[in-house]
Design an enzyme around this catalytic site. Structure first.
Site, short mmCIF file in Angstrom:
data_model
loop_
_atom_site.label_atom_id
_atom_site.label_comp_id
_atom_site.label_asym_id
_atom_site.label_seq_id
_atom_site.Cartn_x
_atom_site.Cartn_y
_atom_site.Cartn_z
N ARG A 101 -6.31 -1.51 74.55
CA ARG A 101 -6.17 -0.26 73.79
C ARG A 101 -6.21 -0.62 72.33
O ARG A 101 -5.26 -1.16 71.78
CB ARG A 101 -4.84 0.41 74.11
N SER A 105 -2.61 9.99 80.81
CA SER A 105 -1.32 10.13 80.12
C SER A 105 -0.73 11.48 80.48
O SER A 105 -1.39 12.51 80.31
CB SER A 105 -1.52 10.08 78.61
N LYS A 137 2.57 4.41 68.93
CA LYS A 137 1.58 5.49 69.08
C LYS A 137 1.60 6.32 67.80
O LYS A 137 2.64 6.90 67.45
CB LYS A 137 1.94 6.36 70.27
N GLY A 139 8.61 2.92 73.91
CA GLY A 139 9.89 2.42 73.40
C GLY A 139 10.67 1.64 74.42
O GLY A 139 11.91 1.60 74.37
N THR A 145 35.82 20.68 86.52
CA THR A 145 37.21 21.18 86.52
C THR A 145 37.23 22.68 86.81
O THR A 145 36.27 23.40 86.56
CB THR A 145 37.84 20.97 85.13
N ALA A 151 42.79 22.32 74.39
CA ALA A 151 42.45 20.95 74.77
C ALA A 151 42.95 20.56 76.15
O ALA A 151 43.10 19.38 76.44
CB ALA A 151 43.03 19.96 73.74
C1 LIG Z 1 0.32 3.86 74.29
C2 LIG Z 1 1.46 4.79 74.36
N1 LIG Z 1 1.39 5.97 75.04
C3 LIG Z 1 2.53 6.63 75.00
C4 LIG Z 1 2.73 7.96 75.63
O1 LIG Z 1 3.83 8.53 75.47
O2 LIG Z 1 1.80 8.39 76.32
S1 LIG Z 1 3.71 5.84 74.08
C5 LIG Z 1 2.68 4.55 73.76
C6 LIG Z 1 3.04 3.39 72.93
C7 LIG Z 1 4.12 2.56 73.59
O3 LIG Z 1 4.32 1.41 72.78
P1 LIG Z 1 5.67 0.59 72.76
O4 LIG Z 1 5.79 -0.07 74.11
O5 LIG Z 1 5.46 -0.40 71.66
O6 LIG Z 1 6.78 1.55 72.48
C1 LIG Z 2 -1.36 6.71 76.07
C2 LIG Z 2 -1.08 5.95 77.14
C3 LIG Z 2 -0.06 6.32 78.07
N1 LIG Z 2 0.20 5.56 79.15
C4 LIG Z 2 -0.51 4.44 79.35
C5 LIG Z 2 -0.16 3.64 80.56
F1 LIG Z 2 1.11 3.27 80.49
F2 LIG Z 2 -0.91 2.56 80.62
F3 LIG Z 2 -0.31 4.38 81.65
N2 LIG Z 2 -1.47 4.02 78.53
C6 LIG Z 2 -1.81 4.72 77.43
N3 LIG Z 2 -2.70 4.33 76.66
#
Ligand SMILES: Cc1nc(C(=O)O)sc1CCOP(=O)(O)O
Ligand SMILES: C=C1C=NC(C(F)(F)F)=NC1=N
Ligand SMILES: [Mg+2]
Length: 538
Positions: A44, A113, A145, A180, A415, A461
């Site tokens: 990517r 995605s 991203k 993340g 509760t 409370a």
């Molecule tokens: C490529 C990509 N797609 C996402 C989605 O939400 O579809 S988040 C993402 C980037 C994830 O990068 P990192 O592992 O550094 O957080």
């Molecule tokens: C935007 C993206 C979201 N998910 C994934 C994966 F985790 F590989 F499925 N790849 C991408 N490039």
């Protein structure tokens, strides 16, 4: 040609050459990752000209072939065709899936995605010949991203998409979580992400920066590999497992531990509760501290038997609350969450949902309104459940409490005239792909009752200080004891003290004083067999 039904999605590397540390290259990072357990690679490269992209693709493809790992090309279907890659990954704004499938043929892998339930519906409508796997994200905030259109969905958001895949019968579709993801949150999200039918969890974890930006990509990969193969989230492993031990003898042992260990109860709560909560903790032989001073959170969490009581009625900023959650999770010390007014206002709903995504809670304690909201069984449908004759609605309350316990893998307490306690802790080990083999309705649940204490609702409370009582007992126990038993004992203790105070007071003013007296004396005497409140399993 490899068999696409045999693809291992467990550790999925997505490349990004813009974050390479000095002295590394795209190829060196991918090579280190392949040597240490990455099972799938996606090229990517959003900012690379086609000529370079093709060269990179051919180099990475050569490497992947050495390790018999499939190579997926992001976005660029033309490049995937040109080099005969094993598949493509397209986003919602890229070439439509049916067109991609028509170009690639049936044997190539197509990934999509997905961030919303309506996209899952579209996927299901396209049928099993269309999308082979989905990237569910983003789970947490990420800088990787650019201009993300989506907001972080947390583990709860992924579970909702897993539910949608199950409900639309898209059982052929594999799933990876992305966004993340790092060693500090991967065990927890693997433990928390599961469909409500217990049958499906994600097939893998996808990372970009944790590997691509690492100067030691091989070590980073090895760490991820070990976490994914570990099969349990250490914080809850070993606690709250022996549910059947919930007998009165256990109550005495819990009480004894609190008296012996005098746990530090770190309150982050609303102003009204602070004073009363401190007095309740003192009456229960514990040492309260009210602190919203973020720099001291780590130090506090490392005090032996430290326990965090988080009452979202507190006005502390969200980031302060989140850093407290992280500190206590890192110290592997329990957190009791009281999601005050959970869905009363949209800001509260947003705040509580965000908080719930930040960490693992030992216990979530709320009133009927809060628990029903957490279970998405909003009050509108449930006529007067939160105040009405709980007896007729107890089955609704029990179902909601079990659902909250299941979703957040914690002990859930609702509760009311009858308190309901459900144990979501003993789901123990997670498994990739196949869920947790439990369903909410199977979770152990108990009622705690002792007649009607109308005055309880009058004092300020009163609910919040049950939170303090739970924290005192959960904080006091040893590693060999059982979080669920401690919570159940706390609920029994508090209800019994409430009953004693209601019988002895002249009104809500003296009720508070009598309540503290009762808590003190019940703890000191430690004779649970004499307590008024009874426990019965549901
Ligand atoms: C490529 C990509 N797609 C996402 C989605 O939400 O579809 S988040 C993402 C980037 C994830 O990068 P990192 O592992 O550094 O957080
Ligand atoms: C935007 C993206 C979201 N998910 C994934 C994966 F985790 F590989 F499925 N790849 C991408 N490039
Ligand atoms: Mg409350």
């Amino acid at each position: 040609m490899f068999d696409k039904s045999k693809v291992d999605y467990s550790l999925y590397l997505v490349t990004d050459s813009t974050m390479l540390p000095p002295g590394t290259t795209l190829v060196s990072q991918v090579h280190a990752a392949l040597q240490n357990g990455v099972t799938l690679v996606q090229l990517r490269e959003k900012e690379t000209d086609t000529k370079v992209f093709v060269q990179q693709a051919l180099q990475v493809q050569k490497l992947c072939r050495e390790f018999n790992v499939p190579l997926i090309i992001n976005d660029r279907v033309d490049v995937a065709l040109a080099i005969e890659a094993d598949g493509v990954h397209v986003g919602q704004g890229d070439m439509p899936i049916p067109m991609v499938r028509q170009l690639l043929g049936p044997d190539k892998i197509i990934g999509w995605s997905v961030g919303y339930e309506h996209e899952v519906q579209q996927l299901a409508d396209m049928g099993p010949q269309a999308v082979d796997y989905v990237g569910l994200g983003m789970v947490f905030p990420t800088n990787t991203k650019k201009n993300p259109k989506k907001t972080p969905m947390g583990p709860r958001g992924v579970s909702k998409l897993l539910d949608a895949l199950q409900n639309t019968k898209a059982t052929w579709c594999r799933t990876v979580a992305i966004g993340g993801l790092h060693p500090n949150n991967i065990p927890r999200v693997l433990y928390q992400m599961c469909s409500e039918d217990g049958k499906r969890s994600v097939d893998g974890i996808s990372v970009v920066s944790d590997i691509m930006a690492s100067p030691q990509a091989g070590e980073a990969t090895r760490r991820l590999r070990n976490l994914i193969d570990a099969e349990c989230y250490s914080f809850v492993d070993g606690v709250g497992t022996n549910v059947e031990a919930c007998t009165s003898t256990v109550d005495e042992a819990c009480i004894e531990s609190t008296k012996l260990n005098s746990p530090l109860i770190h309150h982050i709560t609303n102003k009204v509760h602070q004073n009363f909560g401190a007095n309740v903790a003192l009456a229960l032989g514990s040492s309260p501290i009210m602190s919203e001073v973020e720099p001291e959170f780590v130090e506090l969490s490392q005090v032996p038997h430290a326990t965090l009581l988080l009452n979202t009625g507190s006005v502390a900023p969200l980031e302060t609350l989140s850093s407290a959650v992280r500190a206590y999770n890192t110290a592997q010390r329990p957190i009791v969450l009281d999601p005050v007014g959970f869905s009363a206002t949209s800001t509260r709903l947003e705040l509580n949902s965000y908080l719930l995504a930040q960490g693992q809670f030992a216990c979530i304690k709320g009133n009927a309104g809060e628990i029903l909201s957490l279970a998405d069984m909003n009050l509108g449908k449930m006529r007067g459940v939160d105040s009405g004759d709980a007896g007729s609605d107890i089955s609704i309350i029990v179902a909601a409490t079990r659902l909250v316990a299941f979703r957040y893998r914690c002990v859930a307490v609702c509760t009311g005239k009858i308190d309901v306690v459900a144990n979501g802790l003993n789901l123990g080990k997670f498994k990739l792909s196949n869920g947790c083999a439990m369903v909410p309705s199977q979770l152990p649940a108990y009622k705690v009752e002792c007649g009607d204490i109308a005055v309880m609702e009058k004092i300020t409370a009163s609910g919040c200080s049950l939170g303090t009582t739970i924290a005192c007992l959960v904080g006091g126990i040893t590693d060999q004891q059982n979080v669920f038993s401690a919570v159940l004992t706390a609920v029994r203790l508090y209800k019994s003290a409430g009953y004693a105070a209601a019988s002895a007071c002249e009104g809500s003013g003296s009720f508070q004083v009598k309540l503290i007296d009762a808590l003190d004396s019940l703890l000191t005497k430690n004779q649970p067999s004499l307590w008024k409140a009874t426990v019965s399993s549901i």
